[in-house]
Write an enzyme that holds these catalytic residues in place. Sequence first.
Site, PDB file in Angstrom:
ATOM      1  N   ALA A 106     -11.555  -4.905  -0.721  1.00 33.01           N
ATOM      2  CA  ALA A 106     -12.743  -4.102  -1.015  1.00 33.01           C
ATOM      3  C   ALA A 106     -13.463  -3.731   0.274  1.00 33.01           C
ATOM      4  O   ALA A 106     -14.248  -4.523   0.811  1.00 33.01           O
ATOM      5  CB  ALA A 106     -13.670  -4.877  -1.952  1.00 33.01           C
ATOM      6  N   GLY A 145      -0.933  -2.334   6.261  1.00 38.11           N
ATOM      7  CA  GLY A 145      -1.003  -1.745   4.923  1.00 38.11           C
ATOM      8  C   GLY A 145      -0.445  -0.340   4.905  1.00 38.11           C
ATOM      9  O   GLY A 145       0.206   0.080   3.939  1.00 38.11           O
ATOM     10  N   GLN A 151       9.340  22.461  -8.981  1.00 42.09           N
ATOM     11  CA  GLN A 151       9.792  23.859  -8.961  1.00 42.09           C
ATOM     12  C   GLN A 151      11.237  23.967  -9.451  1.00 42.09           C
ATOM     13  O   GLN A 151      11.582  24.862 -10.217  1.00 42.09           O
ATOM     14  CB  GLN A 151       9.657  24.415  -7.529  1.00 42.09           C
ATOM     15  CG  GLN A 151       9.833  25.913  -7.426  1.00 42.09           C
ATOM     16  CD  GLN A 151       8.724  26.681  -8.160  1.00 42.09           C
ATOM     17  OE1 GLN A 151       7.631  26.149  -8.367  1.00 42.09           O
ATOM     18  NE2 GLN A 151       9.022  27.904  -8.569  1.00 42.09           N
ATOM     19  N   GLY A 196      11.571  23.581 -13.028  1.00 40.32           N
ATOM     20  CA  GLY A 196      10.938  24.679 -13.760  1.00 40.32           C
ATOM     21  C   GLY A 196       9.974  24.141 -14.806  1.00 40.32           C
ATOM     22  O   GLY A 196       9.267  23.165 -14.563  1.00 40.32           O
ATOM     23  N   GLU A 239      -5.835   4.118   1.710  1.00 33.79           N
ATOM     24  CA  GLU A 239      -5.531   3.358   2.955  1.00 33.79           C
ATOM     25  C   GLU A 239      -5.573   4.273   4.178  1.00 33.79           C
ATOM     26  O   GLU A 239      -4.773   4.147   5.109  1.00 33.79           O
ATOM     27  CB  GLU A 239      -4.218   2.587   2.822  1.00 33.79           C
ATOM     28  CG  GLU A 239      -4.354   1.488   1.770  1.00 33.79           C
ATOM     29  CD  GLU A 239      -3.443   0.302   1.950  1.00 33.79           C
ATOM     30  OE1 GLU A 239      -2.985   0.065   3.080  1.00 33.79           O
ATOM     31  OE2 GLU A 239      -3.225  -0.397   0.947  1.00 33.79           O
ATOM     32  N   GLY A 240      -6.533   5.192   4.157  1.00 35.14           N
ATOM     33  CA  GLY A 240      -6.731   6.151   5.243  1.00 35.14           C
ATOM     34  C   GLY A 240      -6.083   7.473   4.901  1.00 35.14           C
ATOM     35  O   GLY A 240      -4.862   7.584   4.835  1.00 35.14           O
TER      36      GLY A 240
HETATM   37  N1  CAA Z   1      -6.864  -3.110  15.331  1.00 29.27           N
HETATM   38  C1  CAA Z   1      -7.803  -3.852  15.936  1.00 29.27           C
HETATM   39  N2  CAA Z   1      -9.067  -3.408  16.149  1.00 29.27           N
HETATM   40  C2  CAA Z   1      -9.355  -2.162  15.718  1.00 29.27           C
HETATM   41  C3  CAA Z   1      -8.420  -1.332  15.087  1.00 29.27           C
HETATM   42  C4  CAA Z   1      -7.126  -1.859  14.880  1.00 29.27           C
HETATM   43  N3  CAA Z   1      -6.165  -1.144  14.281  1.00 29.27           N
HETATM   44  N4  CAA Z   1      -9.010  -0.158  14.783  1.00 29.27           N
HETATM   45  C5  CAA Z   1     -10.273  -0.245  15.230  1.00 29.27           C
HETATM   46  N5  CAA Z   1     -10.486  -1.447  15.784  1.00 29.27           N
HETATM   47  C6  CAA Z   1     -11.709  -1.952  16.419  1.00 29.27           C
HETATM   48  C7  CAA Z   1     -12.052  -1.121  17.634  1.00 29.27           C
HETATM   49  O1  CAA Z   1     -11.381  -1.577  18.796  1.00 29.27           O
HETATM   50  C8  CAA Z   1     -13.542  -1.299  17.726  1.00 29.27           C
HETATM   51  O2  CAA Z   1     -13.807  -2.546  18.323  1.00 29.27           O
HETATM   52  P1  CAA Z   1     -15.025  -2.734  19.396  1.00 29.27           P
HETATM   53  O3  CAA Z   1     -16.267  -2.773  18.580  1.00 29.27           O
HETATM   54  O4  CAA Z   1     -14.722  -4.013  20.069  1.00 29.27           O
HETATM   55  O5  CAA Z   1     -14.972  -1.532  20.308  1.00 29.27           O
HETATM   56  C9  CAA Z   1     -13.972  -1.406  16.258  1.00 29.27           C
HETATM   57  O6  CAA Z   1     -12.809  -1.787  15.524  1.00 29.27           O
HETATM   58  C10 CAA Z   1     -14.460  -0.083  15.716  1.00 29.27           C
HETATM   59  O7  CAA Z   1     -13.426   0.860  15.857  1.00 29.27           O
HETATM   60  P2  CAA Z   1     -13.693   2.422  15.998  1.00 29.27           P
HETATM   61  O8  CAA Z   1     -14.765   2.644  17.026  1.00 29.27           O
HETATM   62  O9  CAA Z   1     -12.376   3.101  16.171  1.00 29.27           O
HETATM   63  O10 CAA Z   1     -14.321   2.720  14.546  1.00 29.27           O
HETATM   64  P3  CAA Z   1     -14.681   4.086  13.866  1.00 29.27           P
HETATM   65  O11 CAA Z   1     -15.955   3.877  13.134  1.00 29.27           O
HETATM   66  O12 CAA Z   1     -14.593   5.212  14.828  1.00 29.27           O
HETATM   67  O13 CAA Z   1     -13.564   4.207  12.721  1.00 29.27           O
HETATM   68  C11 CAA Z   1     -11.487   4.821  11.718  1.00 29.27           C
HETATM   69  C12 CAA Z   1     -12.228   4.316  12.952  1.00 29.27           C
HETATM   70  C13 CAA Z   1     -10.035   4.815  12.146  1.00 29.27           C
HETATM   71  C14 CAA Z   1     -11.899   6.227  11.311  1.00 29.27           C
HETATM   72  C15 CAA Z   1     -11.743   3.824  10.553  1.00 29.27           C
HETATM   73  O14 CAA Z   1     -13.040   3.932  10.038  1.00 29.27           O
HETATM   74  C16 CAA Z   1     -10.764   4.020   9.406  1.00 29.27           C
HETATM   75  O15 CAA Z   1      -9.626   3.549   9.464  1.00 29.27           O
HETATM   76  N6  CAA Z   1     -11.203   4.683   8.315  1.00 29.27           N
HETATM   77  C17 CAA Z   1     -10.388   4.754   7.091  1.00 29.27           C
HETATM   78  C18 CAA Z   1     -10.657   3.559   6.227  1.00 29.27           C
HETATM   79  C19 CAA Z   1      -9.562   3.285   5.253  1.00 29.27           C
HETATM   80  O16 CAA Z   1      -8.383   3.331   5.571  1.00 29.27           O
HETATM   81  N7  CAA Z   1      -9.953   2.944   4.026  1.00 29.27           N
HETATM   82  C20 CAA Z   1      -8.998   2.601   3.022  1.00 29.27           C
HETATM   83  C21 CAA Z   1      -9.599   1.554   2.159  1.00 29.27           C
HETATM   84  S1  CAA Z   1      -8.471   0.580   1.238  1.00 29.27           S
HETATM   85  C22 CAA Z   1      -7.955   1.547  -0.065  1.00 29.27           C
HETATM   86  O17 CAA Z   1      -7.522   2.625   0.149  1.00 29.27           O
HETATM   87  C23 CAA Z   1      -8.034   1.049  -1.462  1.00 29.27           C
HETATM   88  C24 CAA Z   1      -6.925   0.219  -1.912  1.00 29.27           C
HETATM   89  O18 CAA Z   1      -7.122  -0.736  -2.617  1.00 29.27           O
HETATM   90  C25 CAA Z   1      -5.527   0.596  -1.552  1.00 29.27           C
END
Ligand code: CAA
Length: 386
Positions: free
Chosen positions: A127, A248, A342, A345, A369-370
Amino acid sequence: MIDTLTPLSDEQREIQRLAREFATSEIAPFAGAWDKAEAADPAVRFKLGELGFLGMLLPTEYGGLGLDSLSYLLALEEIAAADASTAVLMSVHNSLPTRMILNHGSDTQKRHFLPRMATGEWLGAFALSEPDAGSDAAVLTTQAVRDGDHWVLNGTKSWVSNGNVAEVILAMARNDSATDRKGSRGISAFIITPDLPGFRVSKKEAKMGLRASPTVQLTFDGMRVPADRVLGEVGHGFVYAMQSLEAGRLGIAAQAVGIARAAVEQTIAYTRVRQQFRTPLAQFQAVQFKLADMATRLHGARAMLHATAAAKDRGEAVGPHAAMSKLMASEAAMWITTQAIQLFGGYGYVTDYPVERLFRDAKVTEIYEGASEIQRIVIGRALAAD
Ligand code: CAA
């Protein structure tokens, strides 16, 4: 012709065979009915557990199979080719909550939760998203406030796959205060169980696809969470969630490959027997070109996924490649299922054949998941930083 070209070990072949046999006999015949009923047979989860498919990546000391990522993704493709709804249960459970507890849990948490999660006795959910925090996950507002030996959580989590049937939910909530916001560093991960006072399933979504997999909204209303249910370090929950989503995304890519493979298989079978103008459709070059493009995109998506999984299993960092794998596989699945409709049909547009379900199921792989746009952000940022 459309099976994987990746060299597999005997063990990987055996896992693939076991998953295919189970998927063909215990899932595929019922997937259409489960989609219509908007509910799968609850027994499927326990059967997956018996096979070890809910603890594939967990070490044997916690009751898991201790397998590599490639074995897991091979099994996931087989399950997804039969039913994408069952595949998401397996993907979320293996990739997100169990992995988060394994990587960041205390010994006590691992010993308490993981063995039961490995057998499927306890199902896991994840969540993170909220009504106003989807792609921009770090702006989530569910608030956690420390109160003695508890945390008190208030807020709403959205799009939680299996959130109404899970026994263990990894939920992200803010631990910072309104006067001292710390952005993504002000978020902690909590191990939630539905017996906690203040936990409520507030809405079940009515969805276009993946209808046999429940997606729900959860409300935490003054929910009191014992302090020993915090995962890892306070303030590190967002990073834990991001790390888990990386893995994931490989699972969702495998799900998309499975959906795409089912569409290619069914379209080949259909066009070989369906005649128009006194000729099987598959004999027309225009149709062969389409089949060729579908099979080529399937192979491309799967090859990238397997190469990324192999790199991960060698211990390499694969963040951007995991994003590329999901992007490529989900867009391939959407394109391939569109072509399938397609070529079928009118028969593709009605529910007599499963391709319309595959088309509806494929769409969400470009969203959850993004979304594809988020994968492009992850890839683009890595390229710009190099
Ligand atoms: N591994 C380790 N650390 C990570 C990382 C990773 N892959 N990605 C980011 N971080 C860390 C960064 O290094 C940063 O750390 P510091 O504070 O030390 O600098 C911190 O996390 C923040 O990272 P960002 O500055 O990159 O964060 P952002 O706000 O710019 O967001 C984003 C980045 C990639 C857009 C992120 O918000 C994202 O992935 N969004 C999509 C969310 C998502 O996938 N949601 C799916 C939910 S689950 C679902 O779908 C339901 C289900 O049940 C299947």
